[in-house]
Design a protein around this motif. Structure first.
Motif, PDB file in Angstrom:
ATOM      1  N   LEU A  14       0.891  -1.280  -0.052  1.00 56.02           N
ATOM      2  CA  LEU A  14       0.034   0.091   0.084  1.00 56.02           C
ATOM      3  C   LEU A  14       0.940   1.144  -0.080  1.00 56.02           C
ATOM      4  O   LEU A  14       0.241   2.494   0.312  1.00 56.02           O
ATOM      5  N   GLY A  15       2.315   1.169  -0.208  1.00 55.62           N
ATOM      6  CA  GLY A  15       3.085   2.285  -0.123  1.00 55.62           C
ATOM      7  C   GLY A  15       3.512   2.783   1.120  1.00 55.62           C
ATOM      8  O   GLY A  15       3.733   3.922   1.268  1.00 55.62           O
ATOM      9  N   ARG A  16       3.307   2.064   2.263  1.00 53.55           N
ATOM     10  CA  ARG A  16       3.653   2.339   3.682  1.00 53.55           C
ATOM     11  C   ARG A  16       5.047   1.836   3.977  1.00 53.55           C
ATOM     12  O   ARG A  16       4.847   0.728   4.761  1.00 53.55           O
ATOM     13  N   HIS A  17       6.018   2.090   3.289  1.00 53.30           N
ATOM     14  CA  HIS A  17       7.119   1.185   3.326  1.00 53.30           C
ATOM     15  C   HIS A  17       7.737   1.355   4.835  1.00 53.30           C
ATOM     16  O   HIS A  17       8.180   0.484   5.339  1.00 53.30           O
ATOM     17  N   ALA A  18       7.878   2.599   5.315  1.00 46.04           N
ATOM     18  CA  ALA A  18       8.269   2.736   6.696  1.00 46.04           C
ATOM     19  C   ALA A  18       7.690   1.794   7.840  1.00 46.04           C
ATOM     20  O   ALA A  18       8.033   1.254   8.706  1.00 46.04           O
ATOM     21  N   TYR A  19       6.264   1.797   7.504  1.00 49.57           N
ATOM     22  CA  TYR A  19       5.498   0.754   8.512  1.00 49.57           C
ATOM     23  C   TYR A  19       5.881  -0.436   8.214  1.00 49.57           C
ATOM     24  O   TYR A  19       5.929  -1.155   9.256  1.00 49.57           O
ATOM     25  N   ALA A  20       5.855  -0.930   6.855  1.00 47.72           N
ATOM     26  CA  ALA A  20       6.328  -2.367   6.711  1.00 47.72           C
ATOM     27  C   ALA A  20       7.579  -2.464   7.423  1.00 47.72           C
ATOM     28  O   ALA A  20       7.729  -3.787   8.160  1.00 47.72           O
ATOM     29  N   VAL A  21       8.545  -1.853   7.323  1.00 48.60           N
ATOM     30  CA  VAL A  21       9.880  -2.042   8.018  1.00 48.60           C
ATOM     31  C   VAL A  21       9.987  -2.003   9.545  1.00 48.60           C
ATOM     32  O   VAL A  21      10.223  -2.928  10.139  1.00 48.60           O
ATOM     33  N   GLN A  22       8.974  -1.269  10.075  1.00 44.56           N
ATOM     34  CA  GLN A  22       8.746  -1.433  11.507  1.00 44.56           C
ATOM     35  C   GLN A  22       8.054  -2.451  11.949  1.00 44.56           C
ATOM     36  O   GLN A  22       8.803  -3.185  12.853  1.00 44.56           O
ATOM     37  N   ILE A  23       6.866  -2.847  11.246  1.00 44.23           N
ATOM     38  CA  ILE A  23       6.453  -4.285  11.778  1.00 44.23           C
ATOM     39  C   ILE A  23       7.260  -5.571  11.332  1.00 44.23           C
ATOM     40  O   ILE A  23       7.547  -6.619  12.279  1.00 44.23           O
ATOM     41  N   ALA A  24       8.148  -5.407  10.462  1.00 42.43           N
ATOM     42  CA  ALA A  24       8.976  -6.716  10.152  1.00 42.43           C
ATOM     43  C   ALA A  24      10.052  -6.516  11.074  1.00 42.43           C
ATOM     44  O   ALA A  24      10.243  -7.750  11.536  1.00 42.43           O
ATOM     45  N   THR A  25      10.608  -5.703  11.498  1.00 41.83           N
ATOM     46  CA  THR A  25      11.740  -5.681  12.411  1.00 41.83           C
ATOM     47  C   THR A  25      10.969  -6.104  13.764  1.00 41.83           C
ATOM     48  O   THR A  25      11.658  -6.809  14.423  1.00 41.83           O
ATOM     49  N   ALA A  26       9.853  -5.470  14.407  1.00 43.04           N
ATOM     50  CA  ALA A  26       9.519  -5.799  15.629  1.00 43.04           C
ATOM     51  C   ALA A  26       8.948  -7.533  15.560  1.00 43.04           C
ATOM     52  O   ALA A  26       8.957  -8.115  16.478  1.00 43.04           O
ATOM     53  N   ALA A  27       8.422  -7.990  14.265  1.00 45.63           N
ATOM     54  CA  ALA A  27       8.247  -9.456  14.411  1.00 45.63           C
ATOM     55  C   ALA A  27       9.523 -10.129  14.377  1.00 45.63           C
ATOM     56  O   ALA A  27       9.425 -11.210  15.011  1.00 45.63           O
ATOM     57  N   MET A  28      10.438  -9.914  13.791  1.00 49.30           N
ATOM     58  CA  MET A  28      11.619 -10.663  13.751  1.00 49.30           C
ATOM     59  C   MET A  28      12.054 -10.652  15.300  1.00 49.30           C
ATOM     60  O   MET A  28      12.750 -11.703  15.662  1.00 49.30           O
ATOM     61  N   GLN A  29      12.378  -9.403  16.097  1.00 50.47           N
ATOM     62  CA  GLN A  29      12.554  -9.463  17.327  1.00 50.47           C
ATOM     63  C   GLN A  29      11.991 -10.093  18.258  1.00 50.47           C
ATOM     64  O   GLN A  29      12.215 -10.755  19.433  1.00 50.47           O
ATOM     65  N   ARG A  30      10.435 -10.408  17.872  1.00 51.04           N
ATOM     66  CA  ARG A  30       9.376 -10.966  18.996  1.00 51.04           C
ATOM     67  C   ARG A  30       9.545 -12.530  18.645  1.00 51.04           C
ATOM     68  O   ARG A  30       9.390 -13.148  19.652  1.00 51.04           O
ATOM     69  N   PHE A  31       9.523 -12.855  17.354  1.00 57.35           N
ATOM     70  CA  PHE A  31       9.292 -14.318  17.045  1.00 57.35           C
ATOM     71  C   PHE A  31      10.629 -15.042  16.707  1.00 57.35           C
ATOM     72  O   PHE A  31      10.715 -16.250  17.075  1.00 57.35           O
ATOM     73  N   GLN A  32      11.590 -14.459  16.149  1.00 63.52           N
ATOM     74  CA  GLN A  32      12.704 -14.959  15.885  1.00 63.52           C
ATOM     75  C   GLN A  32      12.672 -16.242  14.955  1.00 63.52           C
ATOM     76  O   GLN A  32      13.624 -17.351  15.439  1.00 63.52           O
TER      77      GLN A  32
END
Length: 560
Positions: free
Chosen positions: A188-206
């Motif tokens: 949807l063109g919200r790249h900053a949001y996509a990066v934020q959620i991707a980083t948070a998901a990586m840190q939480r679920f690994q």
């Protein structure tokens, strides 16, 4: 009594007047048959028939009527979905009300109401319904949430709602939901949001998947080192994950590190996809040994892998100069395979190379009929047919095939170039010049078209100043191209510069032993009086192409 019996005995056995039979119970029933407008089954059938024709508006109308006649909530649900799809807001509200009255699930009705609100541009109502949806206990709530936003007419509006509602605080303890929201944000063109959620998901679920998606985000931002580090972590989590290895290898390949990508894919389990990428990487590296090894490995792979790799096996066999084996593999490519057309096309070319010209053209004719309603494959089949006729020096049939293809794809540069060559070789200079000039209008300064037009003019010994201009421009762009050198040498011959012609043509002949270049060199040498040298060149040409038409014409000119 005796008199009565006697009278009965004297009466006839069958009365001349039959008594009326008693009416049957079913005969007394009157069945009320509803008209089509009041027959729910008729409306549903008509709606489904409209859907098979992809006539959504008609289907929506039929389901709207069916909904009013039915107490089935599924009919009302379908009516609501169709009304929203065709942007009939009033019908959608009517269907939603009916569906809710018949007992719709809260999450499902909230999803539909959110879709309608987005369709009419009511952001506040859309947000309210989406909050109801994700706040429900429905296990598919976030998936339904994503469906609503991805189908929104206003992508910017959908992006704002995504950021507002799909926050790290609200997302469930499900890595897939986080990854889906991040991917949706990127879409949807919200790249900053996509990066934020991707980083948070990586840190939480690994997990391997969260590391991989975060790596893709970094790669997209140009951080190749960061992406590689995350992919290595993912591989530690799942070293045998084929999809992960393919993703990492693809990233390395995009960065130009083909050797590292090949090494990565060579390790671990193999499937049709890993073999295909490994072959592509080896081709990039011009590694013939690796391609040969891959061919051997694939031949011994499990049956399922071989079946899915039949086209690749055919390509590898061709690279190993094994045309018979290539044909056998191409023959195993199924009709439903994505490479079915390509396999048949390559088969035709191989058959032609084996001297089976009629079989090759017959196969191409079959392709033309099979793909009559698909312009691009049809164009390719005609072009291949035409090019094979060109190699046979059957210029009339080549021109006809190119012309048929140009009817499907007018002004296609490749087809115009091919037909121009067919015209030129067939002696139809005016038509050739017309095609090449048209091509240069479509692609001003095109090197191949400039060289072709310049050579055609030089060969016809006309408008030599224009030929000089065109070929000079081509030489400046590709100074080491033997074909352009041949054109320049032949032009010098037409201009009477024999020494310069011989020098240029000899260089082109040494660079590439092309039969036509040899014919030109031999003819100029003959005109210079170096007839023994000319004859030696002609002999070499005969070995290369015993039936070369240009050689026969040159010999007629030199031995009238």
């Amino acid at each position: 009594m005796a008199l009565g019996l006697a009278a009965c005995a004297g009466a006839p056995l069958h009365s001349t007047v039959k008594a009326a039979a008693p009416a049957q119970p079913l005969a007394q029933l009157v069945v009320a048959t509803p008209d089509a407008d009041h027959d729910v089954l008729a409306q549903l059938l008509a709606g489904e028939m409209a859907l098979t024709r992809t006539d959504l508006k008609a289907a929506a109308g039929r389901y709207d009527k069916a909904m009013a006649l039915s107490n089935d909530p599924k009919v009302a649900e379908r009516a609501a979905g169709l009304a929203i799809a065709v942007h009939d807001d009033e019908a959608a509200r009517r269907a939603l009300a009916r569906w809710q009255a018949l007992g719709a699930k809260p999450a499902a009705i909230a999803q539909a109401r959110a879709q309608l609100a987005l369709d009419v541009g009511d952001t506040a109502e859309a947000r309210r319904q989406l909050e109801i949806l994700v706040g429900s206990s429905d296990k598919d709530a976030w998936r339904q949430f994503g469906r609503v936003l991805v189908g929104a007419r206003d992508q910017a509006q959908a992006g704002r709602l995504l950021e507002a509602l799909a926050t790290p605080q609200r997302l469930p303890a499900d890595a897939q939901a986080w990854l889906a929201m991040s991917e949706l944000g990127d879409r949807l063109g919200r790249h900053a949001y996509a990066v934020q959620i991707a980083t948070a998901a990586m840190q939480r679920f690994q997990t391997a998947e969260t590391y991989t998606w975060a790596a893709q985000m970094k790669f997209k931002d140009g951080d190749r080192a960061g992406a590689a580090a995350l992919l290595q972590k993912a591989l530690v989590k799942e070293p045998q994950n084929t999809r992960l290895r393919l993703a990492y290898a693809g990233m390395l390949g995009q960065a130009g590190d083909y050797a590292a990508a090949s090494k990565l894919l060579a390790q671990g389990p193999q499937n049709a996809d890993t073999y295909a990428m490994r072959a592509g990487l080896a081709a990039h590296l011009h590694d013939d040994k690796a391609l040969a090894a891959l061919y051997r490995q694939l031949q011994n792979a499990p049956t399922e892998v071989r079946e899915h790799s039949a086209y690749l096996l055919g390509q590898l066999a061709e690279m190993q100069n094994k045309p018979a084996e290539a044909l056998a593999w191409y023959d195993q490519v199924g009709d439903d395979d994505a490479h079915a057309f390509d396999a048949d096309l390559r088969s035709a070319i191989i058959l032609h190379g084996q001297g089976k010209r009629s079989d090759a053209h017959a196969l191409l004719e079959q392709l033309q009929l099979a793909y009559l309603d698909q312009p691009e494959p049809l164009r390719q089949a005609w072009q291949a047919d035409a090019e094979l006729y060109l190699t046979e020096q059957n210029y009339a049939k080549a021109e006809a095939a190119f012309s048929r293809a140009l009817q499907v794809v007018p002004d296609d540069p490749g087809l115009l170039y091919g037909r121009g060559l067919a015209y030129a070789e067939g002696g139809q200079v005016d038509q050739a010049v017309q095609d090449f000039e048209r091509l240069l209008k479509l692609k001003p300064g095109d090197v191949d078209a400039s060289n072709a037009l310049g050579y055609t003019l030089a060969d016809a010994n006309r408008d030599l100043p224009e030929a000089t201009r065109l070929i000079s421009a081509a030489r400046a762009a590709k100074p080491d191209d033997p074909a352009i050198a041949d054109s320049w040498g032949w032009l010098q011959y037409r201009l009477g510069h024999l020494d310069q012609a011989v020098q240029t043509l000899r260089g082109a002949w040494l660079a590439r032993k092309d039969a036509d270049v040899g014919v030109h060199l031999g003819e100029v040498l003959w005109q210079q009086g170096h007839r023994q040298d000319a004859q030696r060149v002609f002999d070499e040409v005969r070995k290369l192409d015993p039936h070369n038409d240009n050689l026969q014409q040159a010999l007629k000119r030199l031995h009238p």
